[in-house]
Scaffold this active site. Structure first.
Site, PDB file in Angstrom:
ATOM      1  N   THR A 112      39.811 -57.478  21.679  1.00 20.50           N
ATOM      2  CA  THR A 112      38.922 -58.590  22.036  1.00 20.50           C
ATOM      3  C   THR A 112      39.835 -59.864  22.697  1.00 20.50           C
ATOM      4  O   THR A 112      40.976 -60.289  22.135  1.00 20.50           O
ATOM      5  CB  THR A 112      38.316 -59.546  21.121  1.00 20.50           C
ATOM      6  OG1 THR A 112      37.341 -58.634  20.388  1.00 20.50           O
ATOM      7  CG2 THR A 112      37.317 -60.887  21.734  1.00 20.50           C
ATOM      8  N   SER A 160      34.400 -56.738  12.469  1.00 19.45           N
ATOM      9  CA  SER A 160      35.129 -57.912  12.846  1.00 19.45           C
ATOM     10  C   SER A 160      36.532 -58.016  12.136  1.00 19.45           C
ATOM     11  O   SER A 160      36.380 -58.148  10.780  1.00 19.45           O
ATOM     12  CB  SER A 160      34.369 -59.055  12.946  1.00 19.45           C
ATOM     13  OG  SER A 160      35.180 -60.221  13.244  1.00 19.45           O
ATOM     14  N   LYS A 174      37.447 -55.429  25.146  1.00 20.65           N
ATOM     15  CA  LYS A 174      36.165 -56.164  24.781  1.00 20.65           C
ATOM     16  C   LYS A 174      36.438 -57.738  25.556  1.00 20.65           C
ATOM     17  O   LYS A 174      37.089 -58.387  25.223  1.00 20.65           O
ATOM     18  CB  LYS A 174      35.754 -56.399  23.526  1.00 20.65           C
ATOM     19  CG  LYS A 174      34.609 -57.203  23.371  1.00 20.65           C
ATOM     20  CD  LYS A 174      34.059 -57.199  21.779  1.00 20.65           C
ATOM     21  CE  LYS A 174      32.741 -58.101  21.657  1.00 20.65           C
ATOM     22  NZ  LYS A 174      33.096 -59.550  21.373  1.00 20.65           N
ATOM     23  N   TYR A 206      42.245 -58.881  17.018  1.00 21.75           N
ATOM     24  CA  TYR A 206      42.597 -59.986  17.932  1.00 21.75           C
ATOM     25  C   TYR A 206      44.379 -59.670  17.792  1.00 21.75           C
ATOM     26  O   TYR A 206      44.783 -59.291  16.539  1.00 21.75           O
ATOM     27  CB  TYR A 206      42.303 -61.238  17.406  1.00 21.75           C
ATOM     28  CG  TYR A 206      41.015 -61.834  17.584  1.00 21.75           C
ATOM     29  CD1 TYR A 206      40.376 -62.060  18.739  1.00 21.75           C
ATOM     30  CD2 TYR A 206      40.023 -61.868  16.347  1.00 21.75           C
ATOM     31  CE1 TYR A 206      39.013 -62.404  18.855  1.00 21.75           C
ATOM     32  CE2 TYR A 206      38.824 -62.314  16.541  1.00 21.75           C
ATOM     33  CZ  TYR A 206      38.332 -62.383  17.718  1.00 21.75           C
ATOM     34  OH  TYR A 206      36.835 -63.000  17.784  1.00 21.75           O
ATOM     35  N   HIS A 248      31.326 -62.727  25.339  1.00 22.45           N
ATOM     36  CA  HIS A 248      31.500 -63.432  24.012  1.00 22.45           C
ATOM     37  C   HIS A 248      30.304 -63.928  23.390  1.00 22.45           C
ATOM     38  O   HIS A 248      30.256 -64.941  22.913  1.00 22.45           O
ATOM     39  CB  HIS A 248      32.713 -64.163  23.516  1.00 22.45           C
ATOM     40  CG  HIS A 248      33.099 -64.023  22.144  1.00 22.45           C
ATOM     41  ND1 HIS A 248      34.435 -63.194  22.081  1.00 22.45           N
ATOM     42  CD2 HIS A 248      32.867 -64.628  21.050  1.00 22.45           C
ATOM     43  CE1 HIS A 248      34.724 -63.131  20.832  1.00 22.45           C
ATOM     44  NE2 HIS A 248      33.956 -64.181  20.147  1.00 22.45           N
TER      45      HIS A 248
HETATM   46  C1  LIG Z   1      28.139 -65.249  15.197  1.00 25.39           C
HETATM   47  C2  LIG Z   1      28.929 -64.772  15.793  1.00 25.39           C
HETATM   48  C3  LIG Z   1      30.196 -64.228  15.547  1.00 25.39           C
HETATM   49  C4  LIG Z   1      31.179 -63.496  16.544  1.00 25.39           C
HETATM   50  N1  LIG Z   1      32.249 -62.939  16.007  1.00 25.39           N
HETATM   51  C5  LIG Z   1      32.951 -62.220  16.836  1.00 25.39           C
HETATM   52  C6  LIG Z   1      33.938 -61.819  16.428  1.00 25.39           C
HETATM   53  O1  LIG Z   1      34.724 -61.775  15.344  1.00 25.39           O
HETATM   54  N2  LIG Z   1      34.938 -60.785  17.332  1.00 25.39           N
HETATM   55  C7  LIG Z   1      34.465 -60.474  18.424  1.00 25.39           C
HETATM   56  O2  LIG Z   1      34.966 -59.731  19.037  1.00 25.39           O
HETATM   57  N3  LIG Z   1      33.256 -60.872  19.039  1.00 25.39           N
HETATM   58  C8  LIG Z   1      32.401 -61.947  18.354  1.00 25.39           C
HETATM   59  N4  LIG Z   1      31.441 -62.241  18.530  1.00 25.39           N
HETATM   60  C9  LIG Z   1      30.746 -61.843  20.130  1.00 25.39           C
HETATM   61  C10 LIG Z   1      29.963 -60.660  19.753  1.00 25.39           C
HETATM   62  O3  LIG Z   1      30.682 -59.416  19.389  1.00 25.39           O
HETATM   63  C11 LIG Z   1      29.144 -60.461  21.111  1.00 25.39           C
HETATM   64  O4  LIG Z   1      30.160 -60.505  22.135  1.00 25.39           O
HETATM   65  C12 LIG Z   1      27.985 -61.320  21.212  1.00 25.39           C
HETATM   66  O5  LIG Z   1      27.477 -61.774  20.244  1.00 25.39           O
HETATM   67  C13 LIG Z   1      27.035 -60.467  22.079  1.00 25.39           C
HETATM   68  O6  LIG Z   1      25.884 -61.170  22.402  1.00 25.39           O
HETATM   69  P1  LIG Z   1      24.617 -61.454  21.633  1.00 25.39           P
HETATM   70  O7  LIG Z   1      24.813 -62.111  20.721  1.00 25.39           O
HETATM   71  O8  LIG Z   1      23.633 -62.172  22.939  1.00 25.39           O
HETATM   72  O9  LIG Z   1      24.264 -59.957  21.554  1.00 25.39           O
HETATM   73  C14 LIG Z   1      30.578 -63.070  17.802  1.00 25.39           C
HETATM   74  C15 LIG Z   1      29.241 -63.580  18.102  1.00 25.39           C
HETATM   75  C16 LIG Z   1      28.621 -64.097  17.479  1.00 25.39           C
HETATM   76  C17 LIG Z   1      27.157 -64.564  17.746  1.00 25.39           C
END
Ligand SMILES: Cc1cc2nc3c(=O)[nH]c(=O)nc-3n(C[C@H](O)[C@H](O)[C@H](O)COP(=O)(O)O)c2cc1C
Length: 360
Positions: free
Chosen positions: A153, A103, A232, A127, A256
Site C-alpha cells: 500500500t 492487513s 495498491k 506497508y 484508500h
Molecule cells: C476501516 C478501514 C480500514 C482500512 N485499513 C486498511 C489497511 O490496513 N491497509 C490498506 O491497504 N487499506 C486499508 N483500507 C482501505 C481499503 O483497503 C480499501 O482501499 C477501501 O476501503 C475500499 O473502499 P470501500 O470501503 O469503499 O470498499 C481501510 C479501509 C477502511 C474502511
C-alpha cells in the site's frame, strides 16, 4: 442485498468512534462520496438475444481460481467490530471461494488468520516502515505462513486528515492492539496542529511508516519474498507504468476508500487510464465504492481483473460475524450473476468496454 440497511445495523451495533473510524474519510469526504457516485454515474449498454441460460462468475486472480472477481480488501482492526476479528473474515472468504487480503494492521496475527482458513488463498498487505527490518520480518512471516502475494500500500506515506477520528479522539479499546507489529512509540504527528486532538492511527503512521518509500522498495520486496507484489493506491497511468517497470506484478487502483487525499479522483474515473497504461499482460484491480453487482460489471468492462471490497465486509462482520461477511460476499456474487445475465454476458470474460456508456 441492502448494504445501506446493513450499514445502519452495524452503526447501531458499534460505538460511535468505531463506526466513524470505518465509515469515515478524509477532510470533507468528497472522494469518499465520489467513489460511490462515480460507479453510479456510469450507464450500461446491455446486449440482448444472447444465451445466458448458464452464467458463471468464476475467474482467476494472479492465476488462482476464485468463485468471483470480488476479493476481500485489506482493512485494519477487525476485532474492533467482532471478537473473532480477522479469523471470522478469513473463514467467510474461504467459504465464499475468494481471496482475503490480510492487513498489516490486523488485530490477530497473520499466522493465526492463515490457520483459520487453511488452504484458502490469501494475500498479505504490507506497508514500508522506516525500520525496514520490521517490514522484512513481516514479509518473511507471510511467506512462511503461505500467503500467495504481497499488496504494497503506497498511499499512506502520511495519514490523511480523518476529521471524525480527530473529533472522537479515536483510539483502540483497552486490550486491542495490532497483532503483527510492535509499532514504535506514539509520536506527535507533524501534519496536525498541536492541540487539535488526534487519532491513534495517525500517530502510528507518523511514528512508523516511511514517507521516503520509493519505486526501489518494489524490487526489494519482490526479491525478499519471491512473491508477486501488487501496488495498491495507484491513480495515474504514468505511476502504474513506473511500478510495472520496477517489478510490480499487478496494480490496485485505489484512493484508500477516500481516507487519504480528499478530492483525489474517484477510482472509477482513474481505472481506464491505468488499464491503458498497464497493458494486457498486467492484472489491474480496483477498489472504492463498489456496492452493487452492476459496479463490478462496470469495473470489469473497463478492464479490471477484479474488485476489492472494504467497508461492506466490516458491516457484515459487525452485524453477523463470519456468517455476516459470507452473506455480503454471496450477495455480491448473486448481484454480479444477475447483472451478467441482464447484460447478455454468460461469463466475466464477455465483459467488454463497449458495455459502458462514457461521457455522461
Ligand atoms: C476501516 C478501514 C480500514 C482500512 N485499513 C486498511 C489497511 O490496513 N491497509 C490498506 O491497504 N487499506 C486499508 N483500507 C482501505 C481499503 O483497503 C480499501 O482501499 C477501501 O476501503 C475500499 O473502499 P470501500 O470501503 O469503499 O470498499 C481501510 C479501509 C477502511 C474502511
Amino acid at each position: 442485498m441492502d448494504l445501506n440497511a446493513l450499514e445502519g445495523r452495524a452503526r447501531s451495533a458499534l460505538d460511535q468512534a468505531a463506526y466513524d473510524f470505518i465509515a469515515g474519510g478524509a477532510d470533507d469526504e468528497r472522494t469518499l462520496a465520489d467513489n460511490v457516485a462515480a460507479w453510479q454515474r456510469l450507464r450500461l449498454r446491455p446486449h440482448v438475444l444472447r444465451d445466458v441460460s448458464a452464467v458463471s462468475c468464476q475467474t482467476t486472480v494472479l492465476g488462482t481460481p476464485v468463485s468471483m472477481p470480488v476479493l476481500v480488501g485489506p482493512t485494519a482492526f477487525h476485532r474492533l467490530t467482532h471478537p473473532e476479528g480477522e479469523c471470522a473474515t478469513a473463514r467467510a472468504a474461504a467459504a465464499a471461494g475468494t481471496v482475503m487480503t490480510v492487513s498489516t494492521m490486523a488485530t490477530i496475527s497473520l499466522e493465526e488468520v492463515a490457520a483459520a482458513a487453511a488452504g484458502a488463498p490469501r494475500w498479505f498487505q504490507i506497508y514500508v516502515f522506516t525500520d525496514r527490518g520490521l517490514s522484512a520480518g513481516l514479509v518473511e512471516r507471510a511467506v512462511t505462513a503461505g500467503y500467495e502475494a504481497l499488496v504494497l500500500t503506497v498511499d499512506v506515506v502520511v495519514a490523511g486528515n480523518r476529521r471524525r477520528d480527530e473529533r472522537n479522539g479515536f483510539a483502540l479499546p483497552e486490550g486491542l492492539r495490532p497483532a503483527n507489529v510492535d509499532l514504535g512509540p506514539v509520536v506527535p504527528d507533524p501534519y496536525r496542529v498541536p492541540g487539535s486532538g488526534g487519532s491513534e492511527l495517525a500517530s502510528f503512521v507518523a511514528g512508523s511508516f516511511d514517507p521516503a518509500v520509493t519505486l526501489d522498495d518494489i524490487a526489494w520486496l519482490s526479491e525478499l519474498s519471491g512473491l508477486p507484489v501488487l501496488i495498491k493506491g495507484v491513480l495515474r497511468g504514468d505511476d502504474a507504468q513506473r511500478c510495472i517497470e520496477a517489478g510490480a506484478a499487478g496494480i490496485i487502483v485505489s484512493n484508500h476508500g477516500g481516507r487519504q487525499l480528499d478530492t483525489a479522483i474517484a477510482t472509477a474515473e482513474a481505472l481506464p487510464e491505468v488499464v491503458a497504461s498497464a497493458g494486457p499482460d498486467v492484472e489491474v484491480y480496483v477498489d472504492g465504492g463498489i456496492r452493487r453487482g452492476t459496479d463490478i460489471v462496470k469495473a470489469l468492462a473497463l478492464g479490471a481483473r477484479g474488485v476489492l471490497i472494504g467497508r461492506p465486509v466490516m458491516w457484515g462482520l459487525a452485524t453477523g460475524g463470519s456468517q455476516g461477511v459470507q452473506d455480503v460476499l454471496d450477495g455480491f456474487r448473486a448481484e454480479l450473476a444477475l447483472a451478467l445475465a441482464l447484460c447478455g454476458c454468460p461469463s466475466v470474460a464477455d465483459l467488454t468496454l463497449d458495455l459502458v456508456k462514457h461521457g455522461l
